[in-house]
Design a protein around this motif. Structure first.
Motif, PDB file in Angstrom:
ATOM      1  N   ALA A  12      44.466  42.284  46.324  1.00 52.46           N
ATOM      2  CA  ALA A  12      43.349  42.986  46.962  1.00 52.46           C
ATOM      3  C   ALA A  12      43.070  42.431  48.361  1.00 52.46           C
ATOM      4  N   GLY A  41      37.761  50.481  46.293  1.00 50.57           N
ATOM      5  CA  GLY A  41      36.534  50.028  45.648  1.00 50.57           C
ATOM      6  C   GLY A  41      35.278  50.526  46.341  1.00 50.57           C
ATOM      7  N   ASN A  42      34.213  49.736  46.237  1.00 50.92           N
ATOM      8  CA  ASN A  42      32.918  50.140  46.759  1.00 50.92           C
ATOM      9  C   ASN A  42      32.304  48.994  47.565  1.00 50.92           C
ATOM     10  N   THR A  45      32.953  45.312  46.378  1.00 48.87           N
ATOM     11  CA  THR A  45      34.331  44.857  46.186  1.00 48.87           C
ATOM     12  C   THR A  45      34.654  43.600  46.980  1.00 48.87           C
ATOM     13  N   VAL A  49      35.828  40.267  45.015  1.00 51.88           N
ATOM     14  CA  VAL A  49      37.171  39.691  45.160  1.00 51.88           C
ATOM     15  C   VAL A  49      37.087  38.261  45.695  1.00 51.88           C
ATOM     16  N   GLU A 102      29.794  46.002  40.675  1.00 52.30           N
ATOM     17  CA  GLU A 102      30.867  46.927  41.024  1.00 52.30           C
ATOM     18  C   GLU A 102      31.016  48.016  39.959  1.00 52.30           C
ATOM     19  N   ARG A 108      36.285  52.613  41.807  1.00 53.74           N
ATOM     20  CA  ARG A 108      37.195  51.478  41.907  1.00 53.74           C
ATOM     21  C   ARG A 108      38.513  51.855  41.259  1.00 53.74           C
ATOM     22  N   LEU A 112      41.189  46.654  40.100  1.00 54.56           N
ATOM     23  CA  LEU A 112      39.850  46.058  40.113  1.00 54.56           C
ATOM     24  C   LEU A 112      39.211  46.102  38.733  1.00 54.56           C
ATOM     25  N   GLU A 116      37.867  42.905  36.684  1.00 58.86           N
ATOM     26  CA  GLU A 116      36.505  42.874  36.135  1.00 58.86           C
ATOM     27  C   GLU A 116      36.537  42.492  34.659  1.00 58.86           C
TER      28      GLU A 116
END
Length: 137
Positions: A12, A41-42, A45, A49, A102, A108, A112, A116
């Motif tokens: 990522a 992602g959003n 993110t 990360v 997230e 996402r 991701l 998570e």
């Protein structure tokens, strides 16, 4: 599991560096520039990360210290194993909090989602690991 989190986090981070904002002498900053920008992602993110990678590094150190404690099994190796385990759990809790944020914000990709899930599982596993390390005293 921490190594897998590190691998996905490195992917990522590499993708964010390759496809993030290009800033140079002839470029203007975008209107909503964020220093932690990830193209997938959003809004959570970047933080997720970053802290997941910190948790991964400290978690690997925790595993190494725990293996060293099991190998020597004496009172002098317990404090280092117990302290790094607590630090790893705190970073893992923080990363799990960003993972929950997230999940709440949705949008996402599968990588991701995997990270998570691993961090949520690692939060509980690390707590059990703390109990095992302290139980050995």
């Amino acid at each position: 599991m921490y190594v897998i989190v590190l691998g996905i986090g490195a992917w990522a981070m590499n993708r964010a560096i390759d496809y993030g904002f290009i800033i140079g002498p002839g470029f203007k900053l975008p209107a909503h520039f964020a220093p932690i920008y990830f193209p997938m992602g959003n809004a959570a993110t970047g933080f997720f990360v970053t802290f997941a990678m910190l948790a991964g590094v400290v978690g690997v150190a925790s595993a190494i210290a725990g293996l060293n404690h099991i190998r020597s099994w004496n009172a002098s190796s317990l404090p280092s194993a117990a302290s790094i385990t607590g630090v790893a759990w705190i970073f893992t809790l923080l990363a799990m909090g960003f993972a929950c944020k997230e999940i709440e914000l949705e949008i996402r990709n599968a990588h991701l989602r995997t990270m998570e899930a691993f961090l949520i599982i690692l939060t509980v596993t690390q707590l059990v690991y703390i109990a095992a390390i302290h139980g050995g005293a």
